[in-house]
Design a protein around this motif. Structure first.
Motif, PDB file in Angstrom:
ATOM      1  N   UNK A 287      37.018  26.247  44.130  1.00 50.11           N
ATOM      2  CA  UNK A 287      36.776  27.019  45.254  1.00 50.11           C
ATOM      3  C   UNK A 287      37.697  26.654  46.420  1.00 50.11           C
ATOM      4  N   UNK A 288      38.678  25.694  46.296  1.00 46.16           N
ATOM      5  CA  UNK A 288      39.696  25.798  47.353  1.00 46.16           C
ATOM      6  C   UNK A 288      40.862  26.836  47.154  1.00 46.16           C
ATOM      7  N   UNK A 289      40.834  27.487  45.839  1.00 47.46           N
ATOM      8  CA  UNK A 289      41.981  28.407  45.349  1.00 47.46           C
ATOM      9  C   UNK A 289      41.448  29.904  46.043  1.00 47.46           C
ATOM     10  N   UNK A 290      42.210  30.296  46.864  1.00 45.98           N
ATOM     11  CA  UNK A 290      41.923  31.721  47.803  1.00 45.98           C
ATOM     12  C   UNK A 290      41.765  32.775  46.470  1.00 45.98           C
ATOM     13  N   UNK A 291      42.492  32.799  45.210  1.00 52.49           N
ATOM     14  CA  UNK A 291      42.099  33.622  44.299  1.00 52.49           C
ATOM     15  C   UNK A 291      40.813  33.673  43.581  1.00 52.49           C
ATOM     16  N   UNK A 292      40.136  32.335  43.837  1.00 52.50           N
ATOM     17  CA  UNK A 292      38.893  32.062  43.310  1.00 52.50           C
ATOM     18  C   UNK A 292      37.852  33.009  44.212  1.00 52.50           C
ATOM     19  N   UNK A 293      38.110  32.836  45.490  1.00 51.82           N
ATOM     20  CA  UNK A 293      37.203  33.766  46.574  1.00 51.82           C
ATOM     21  C   UNK A 293      37.410  35.088  46.173  1.00 51.82           C
ATOM     22  N   UNK A 294      38.696  35.577  46.070  1.00 52.26           N
ATOM     23  CA  UNK A 294      38.787  37.000  45.833  1.00 52.26           C
ATOM     24  C   UNK A 294      38.057  37.552  44.538  1.00 52.26           C
ATOM     25  N   UNK A 295      38.358  36.920  43.432  1.00 53.25           N
ATOM     26  CA  UNK A 295      37.531  37.080  42.153  1.00 53.25           C
ATOM     27  C   UNK A 295      36.054  37.170  42.524  1.00 53.25           C
ATOM     28  N   UNK A 296      35.649  36.115  43.183  1.00 47.33           N
ATOM     29  CA  UNK A 296      34.062  35.928  43.555  1.00 47.33           C
ATOM     30  C   UNK A 296      33.462  37.446  44.288  1.00 47.33           C
ATOM     31  N   UNK A 297      34.307  37.538  45.300  1.00 46.11           N
ATOM     32  CA  UNK A 297      34.050  38.727  46.221  1.00 46.11           C
ATOM     33  C   UNK A 297      33.802  40.046  45.503  1.00 46.11           C
ATOM     34  N   UNK A 298      34.918  40.217  44.545  1.00 46.81           N
ATOM     35  CA  UNK A 298      35.040  41.452  43.845  1.00 46.81           C
ATOM     36  C   UNK A 298      33.958  41.607  42.848  1.00 46.81           C
ATOM     37  N   UNK A 299      33.546  40.322  42.073  1.00 47.87           N
ATOM     38  CA  UNK A 299      32.526  40.249  41.150  1.00 47.87           C
ATOM     39  C   UNK A 299      31.120  40.503  41.734  1.00 47.87           C
ATOM     40  N   UNK A 300      30.985  39.888  42.884  1.00 50.89           N
ATOM     41  CA  UNK A 300      29.650  40.172  43.726  1.00 50.89           C
ATOM     42  C   UNK A 300      29.541  41.742  43.915  1.00 50.89           C
ATOM     43  N   UNK A 301      30.614  42.294  44.344  1.00 52.07           N
ATOM     44  CA  UNK A 301      30.216  43.725  44.938  1.00 52.07           C
ATOM     45  C   UNK A 301      30.059  44.506  43.359  1.00 52.07           C
ATOM     46  N   UNK A 302      30.668  44.013  42.368  1.00 52.72           N
ATOM     47  CA  UNK A 302      30.536  44.847  41.047  1.00 52.72           C
ATOM     48  C   UNK A 302      29.014  44.487  40.400  1.00 52.72           C
ATOM     49  N   UNK A 303      28.676  43.403  40.612  1.00 55.75           N
ATOM     50  CA  UNK A 303      27.370  42.949  40.166  1.00 55.75           C
ATOM     51  C   UNK A 303      26.528  43.738  41.001  1.00 55.75           C
ATOM     52  N   UNK A 304      26.376  43.629  42.189  1.00 53.77           N
ATOM     53  CA  UNK A 304      25.422  44.624  43.058  1.00 53.77           C
ATOM     54  C   UNK A 304      25.278  45.710  42.847  1.00 53.77           C
TER      55      UNK A 304
ATOM     56  N   UNK B  68      36.131  31.816  34.866  1.00 53.48           N
ATOM     57  CA  UNK B  68      35.613  30.544  35.548  1.00 53.48           C
ATOM     58  C   UNK B  68      34.076  30.707  35.465  1.00 53.48           C
ATOM     59  N   UNK B  69      33.136  30.061  34.780  1.00 54.00           N
ATOM     60  CA  UNK B  69      31.702  30.111  34.814  1.00 54.00           C
ATOM     61  C   UNK B  69      30.886  29.711  36.136  1.00 54.00           C
ATOM     62  N   UNK B  70      31.400  28.713  36.852  1.00 52.73           N
ATOM     63  CA  UNK B  70      30.715  28.771  38.317  1.00 52.73           C
ATOM     64  C   UNK B  70      31.035  29.865  39.067  1.00 52.73           C
ATOM     65  N   UNK B  71      31.886  30.854  39.021  1.00 51.63           N
ATOM     66  CA  UNK B  71      32.363  31.766  39.867  1.00 51.63           C
ATOM     67  C   UNK B  71      31.309  32.854  39.224  1.00 51.63           C
ATOM     68  N   UNK B  72      31.021  33.125  38.159  1.00 54.72           N
ATOM     69  CA  UNK B  72      30.143  34.151  37.445  1.00 54.72           C
ATOM     70  C   UNK B  72      28.625  33.801  37.828  1.00 54.72           C
ATOM     71  N   UNK B  73      28.309  32.239  37.767  1.00 55.93           N
ATOM     72  CA  UNK B  73      26.966  32.070  38.050  1.00 55.93           C
ATOM     73  C   UNK B  73      26.729  32.381  39.576  1.00 55.93           C
ATOM     74  N   UNK B  74      27.488  31.946  40.409  1.00 58.92           N
ATOM     75  CA  UNK B  74      27.288  32.359  41.911  1.00 58.92           C
ATOM     76  C   UNK B  74      27.329  33.937  42.131  1.00 58.92           C
ATOM     77  N   UNK B  75      28.121  34.630  41.640  1.00 60.00           N
ATOM     78  CA  UNK B  75      28.159  36.316  41.667  1.00 60.00           C
ATOM     79  C   UNK B  75      26.904  36.697  41.409  1.00 60.00           C
ATOM     80  N   UNK B  76      26.151  36.133  40.055  1.00 58.56           N
ATOM     81  CA  UNK B  76      25.307  36.675  39.592  1.00 58.56           C
ATOM     82  C   UNK B  76      23.878  36.340  40.395  1.00 58.56           C
ATOM     83  N   UNK B  77      23.913  35.312  40.886  1.00 59.11           N
ATOM     84  CA  UNK B  77      22.670  34.611  41.836  1.00 59.11           C
ATOM     85  C   UNK B  77      22.970  35.435  43.212  1.00 59.11           C
TER      86      UNK B  77
END
Length: 268
Positions: free
Chosen positions: A7-24, A172-181
């Motif tokens: 989560x210190x990698x900016x690419x992780x946050x970009x993927x997380x934000x995109x995935x949250x939007x898609x999941x919503x 990355x499984x943690x990114x998936x879990x955070x996005x889903x929650x």
């Protein structure tokens, strides 16, 4: 890689934000179905049904995330009809003849949505002739257990689609879990306002059922390998919702004018 490094990698946050939007966005379909079903229950049970339905959606998504290898395997063909279907402009088959478990689940879920939406439209248009028990207010009666069973069935379909989308976005499984929650949390916050809005505006019910019909057709098409871009679907839904919003605003203004003039406002 540790969670801190991840989560210190900016690419992780970009993927997380995109995935949250898609999941919503993917959760909108699930939420509309839950709202329509929960509104058929007694008032004392509606919030409980919505919370339980969304809680089951979260539980299923987290369970499926713990079985990623199995979920990924759902896309492998399990049988092939061996038919020579019609071909497209470039000679490729216009539909698949090899079916995976994911395809079969999507087709079954789509057929269920078509059946359910058609049945609800029938009840809305002519409840007295639908043959379904009605409550004291003339609305379709539905038991709590039946509502939860139907919500659970569609939760499974939408959850598999959601997790396969997550797998396609990141490894990355943690990114998936955070996005889903986060996405399910947004669903939980929006559930009651959406259900109340649908209940207060009867014309919106028909629009929502039309959305479910369209979603059912898209699920069936996807199961047969005909991929309809989701952007087209949600653009059509947004346009229809915008038109209905204008109708509601116009109706409210007309009723206010009638009330000021001493007339009796007409409810539609």
């Amino acid at each position: 890689m540790s969670l801190l490094q991840l989560f210190s990698d900016p690419a992780t946050w970009a993927a997380l934000a995109t995935l949250i939007v898609l999941e919503v966005v993917l959760g909108i379909d699930n939420l509309i179905f839950i709202s329509i079903l929960s509104n058929k229950l007694p008032a004392a049970q509606q919030n409980k049904a919505r919370r339980l339905g969304i809680g089951l959606a979260l539980g299923l998504r987290l369970l499926l995330l713990s079985m990623i290898a199995w979920i990924a395997g759902l896309t492998a063909p399990v049988f092939d009809l061996g038919l020579q279907g019609a071909t497209g402009a470039h000679g490729e088959p216009s539909f698949e003849t090899a079916f995976s478990w994911r395809d079969l689940i999507l087709i079954a879920g789509g057929l269920f949505l078509l059946w359910k939406a058609t049945k609800e439209i029938h009840h809305t248009m002519d409840p007295a002739e639908s043959g379904t028990p009605l409550d004291k207010k003339g609305k379709t009666a539905l038991s709590f257990g039946a509502a939860i069973a139907q919500i659970l069935a569609l939760d499974l379909v939408f959850s598999i689609d959601s997790i396969l989308t997550a797998i396609g976005m990141t490894d990355d499984l943690p990114v998936m879990i955070v996005a889903v929650i986060v996405a399910v949390g947004v669903m939980l916050l929006a559930a009651t306002p959406l259900a109340n809005f649908i209940a207060a505006n009867p014309t919106v019910v028909m629009l929502a059922l039309g959305f479910l019909l369209m979603i059912g057709v898209v699920l069936i098409a996807d199961g047969f390998g005909v991929h309809v871009p989701k952007g087209y679907i949600y653009a059509a839904m947004a346009f229809s919702a915008g038109v209905e919003t204008l109708n509601i605003l116009a109706r409210n203004r007309r009723e206010k004018r009638e009330a000021k003039a001493g007339g009796v406002p007409t409810k539609h």
